[in-house]
Design an enzyme around this catalytic site. Sequence first.
Site, short mmCIF file in Angstrom:
data_model
loop_
_atom_site.label_atom_id
_atom_site.label_comp_id
_atom_site.label_asym_id
_atom_site.label_seq_id
_atom_site.Cartn_x
_atom_site.Cartn_y
_atom_site.Cartn_z
N ARG A 95 -28.85 -1.02 -45.69
CA ARG A 95 -28.46 0.38 -45.98
C ARG A 95 -29.55 1.25 -45.38
O ARG A 95 -30.69 1.24 -45.85
CB ARG A 95 -28.30 0.62 -47.48
CG ARG A 95 -28.11 2.10 -47.79
CD ARG A 95 -27.60 2.37 -49.19
NE ARG A 95 -26.18 2.07 -49.29
CZ ARG A 95 -25.38 2.47 -50.29
NH1 ARG A 95 -25.88 3.19 -51.26
NH2 ARG A 95 -24.10 2.16 -50.29
N HIS B 74 -19.69 3.93 -43.19
CA HIS B 74 -19.78 3.06 -44.37
C HIS B 74 -18.63 2.04 -44.24
O HIS B 74 -17.63 2.11 -44.97
CB HIS B 74 -19.65 3.90 -45.64
CG HIS B 74 -20.09 3.21 -46.90
ND1 HIS B 74 -20.56 1.90 -46.92
CD2 HIS B 74 -20.14 3.64 -48.19
CE1 HIS B 74 -20.88 1.57 -48.16
NE2 HIS B 74 -20.63 2.60 -48.95
N GLN C 43 -17.19 -0.11 -47.23
CA GLN C 43 -16.43 0.71 -48.16
C GLN C 43 -14.99 0.88 -47.65
O GLN C 43 -14.02 0.73 -48.39
CB GLN C 43 -17.10 2.09 -48.30
CG GLN C 43 -16.36 3.03 -49.23
CD GLN C 43 -16.44 2.59 -50.69
OE1 GLN C 43 -17.53 2.33 -51.20
NE2 GLN C 43 -15.31 2.51 -51.36
N ASP D 99 -14.95 12.29 -51.56
CA ASP D 99 -16.29 11.73 -51.73
C ASP D 99 -17.22 12.90 -52.09
O ASP D 99 -16.84 14.07 -51.97
CB ASP D 99 -16.72 11.04 -50.41
CG ASP D 99 -18.10 10.39 -50.49
OD1 ASP D 99 -18.59 10.14 -51.61
OD2 ASP D 99 -18.70 10.13 -49.42
N CYS E 44 -14.95 6.82 -53.40
CA CYS E 44 -15.78 5.62 -53.22
C CYS E 44 -16.82 5.47 -54.33
O CYS E 44 -17.39 4.40 -54.49
CB CYS E 44 -16.46 5.67 -51.86
SG CYS E 44 -17.55 7.08 -51.66
N ARG F 284 -14.87 -3.92 -53.77
CA ARG F 284 -16.06 -4.08 -52.93
C ARG F 284 -16.49 -5.55 -52.93
O ARG F 284 -16.83 -6.11 -51.91
CB ARG F 284 -17.23 -3.21 -53.44
CG ARG F 284 -17.01 -1.70 -53.37
CD ARG F 284 -16.89 -1.19 -51.95
NE ARG F 284 -17.98 -1.56 -51.09
CZ ARG F 284 -19.14 -0.93 -51.00
NH1 ARG F 284 -19.36 0.15 -51.72
NH2 ARG F 284 -20.10 -1.35 -50.17
N1 CP Z 1 -19.69 3.40 -52.87
C1 CP Z 1 -20.94 2.92 -52.73
O1 CP Z 1 -21.35 2.48 -51.65
O2 CP Z 1 -21.69 2.96 -53.85
P1 CP Z 1 -23.25 2.65 -53.97
O3 CP Z 1 -23.99 3.78 -53.29
O4 CP Z 1 -23.50 2.60 -55.44
O5 CP Z 1 -23.56 1.35 -53.30
N1 NVA Z 2 -21.22 9.86 -48.56
C1 NVA Z 2 -21.98 9.23 -49.61
C2 NVA Z 2 -21.46 7.87 -49.91
C3 NVA Z 2 -22.14 7.16 -51.04
C4 NVA Z 2 -21.60 5.79 -51.27
C5 NVA Z 2 -23.44 9.17 -49.21
O1 NVA Z 2 -23.75 8.85 -48.06
O2 NVA Z 2 -24.30 9.46 -50.05
#
Ligand code: CP
Ligand code: NVA
Length: 304
Positions: free
Chosen positions: A101, A128, A131, A223, A263, A291
């Site tokens: 990440r 992502h 997701q 989102d 999400c 997920r």
């Molecule tokens: N939707 C998602 O990726 O959640 P987290 O940030 O908790 O991993």
């Molecule tokens: N768009 C959000 C998604 C979190 C899972 C972010 O990047 O924070």
Amino acid sequence: MKKRDLISVLDMKDDMPELIDLAIKLKSERGRHGAPLEGKTLAMIFEKPSTRTRISFGVAISELGGNPLYISSSELQMGRGETVEDTAKVMSSLVHGIMYRALDYKIMDEVGLHATVPVISGLDNLEHPCQALADMVTVKEKKGKLKGLKFVFLGDGNNVCNSLMYACAILGIDMVVACPAVRMPNAEIMLKASRIADENGCSISANVEPLEACRDADVLYTDTWISMGDTIPREDALRIFRKYQLNSELLSVAKKDCIAMHCLPAHRGEEITAEVIDGPQSVVFDQAENRLHAQKAILYKLLK
Ligand code: CP
Ligand code: NVA
């Protein structure tokens, strides 16, 4: 054999339907997988917080017989100046896959370039992909099909929106991006997704009028208005995005059996109302559970 990464949804362009079906199959076989990934270790590096991605990848690799190795980026020598290239090479000699990440998609690409084991994105500022896969598993479960559906994304044209544009284009879903003009998704990704959609007989379009966009939709998705690392001032976000809130008014112009998706993490009263997210049309907790099953399909395909 060349290793395979999953950094963009485009990396699933040729087998996304197969991965969706595999995830659904693995879901039905939970607890009876045997140990197809026995002896394999998945390193998971997080430069941003996570609940779902972290837990689902950890449980997925464990339930497939492998080992999760959680690493906070602040504990890596990379933070003290060790190069991305050296880090990726060293990790490749020690583990069998890297879930990352990242704050910056350019570093994600660099890790992918230098690692000799599969690199899986657990989100960056551009996409992502995992997701999007779990979301399409959820849509297929709920609707029984994907092709020909109308999917509307409301709010900020962010990383999740970018990945969903690719996913819809690949799967033959008509997607409408209902975002304010100043927060439309990445133009290059939108163009690429539109070209893929053309080939697959569907469309990716934009509409700044949410009520019009949501008419007869099968899926309404939103989102957070402020993504991790985003510098938009909160008061600006609340003002710019207000009319794109996923609420009962927008849901009322969609199809009767329309599903509401997010999400997570969600902010009730901002991008979605409590009434919608906690209401009968919401499938957000199915998405979160899926997920796990989607990560298993990915790990099975890339690490086996
Ligand atoms: N939707 C998602 O990726 O959640 P987290 O940030 O908790 O991993
Ligand atoms: N768009 C959000 C998604 C979190 C899972 C972010 O990047 O924070």
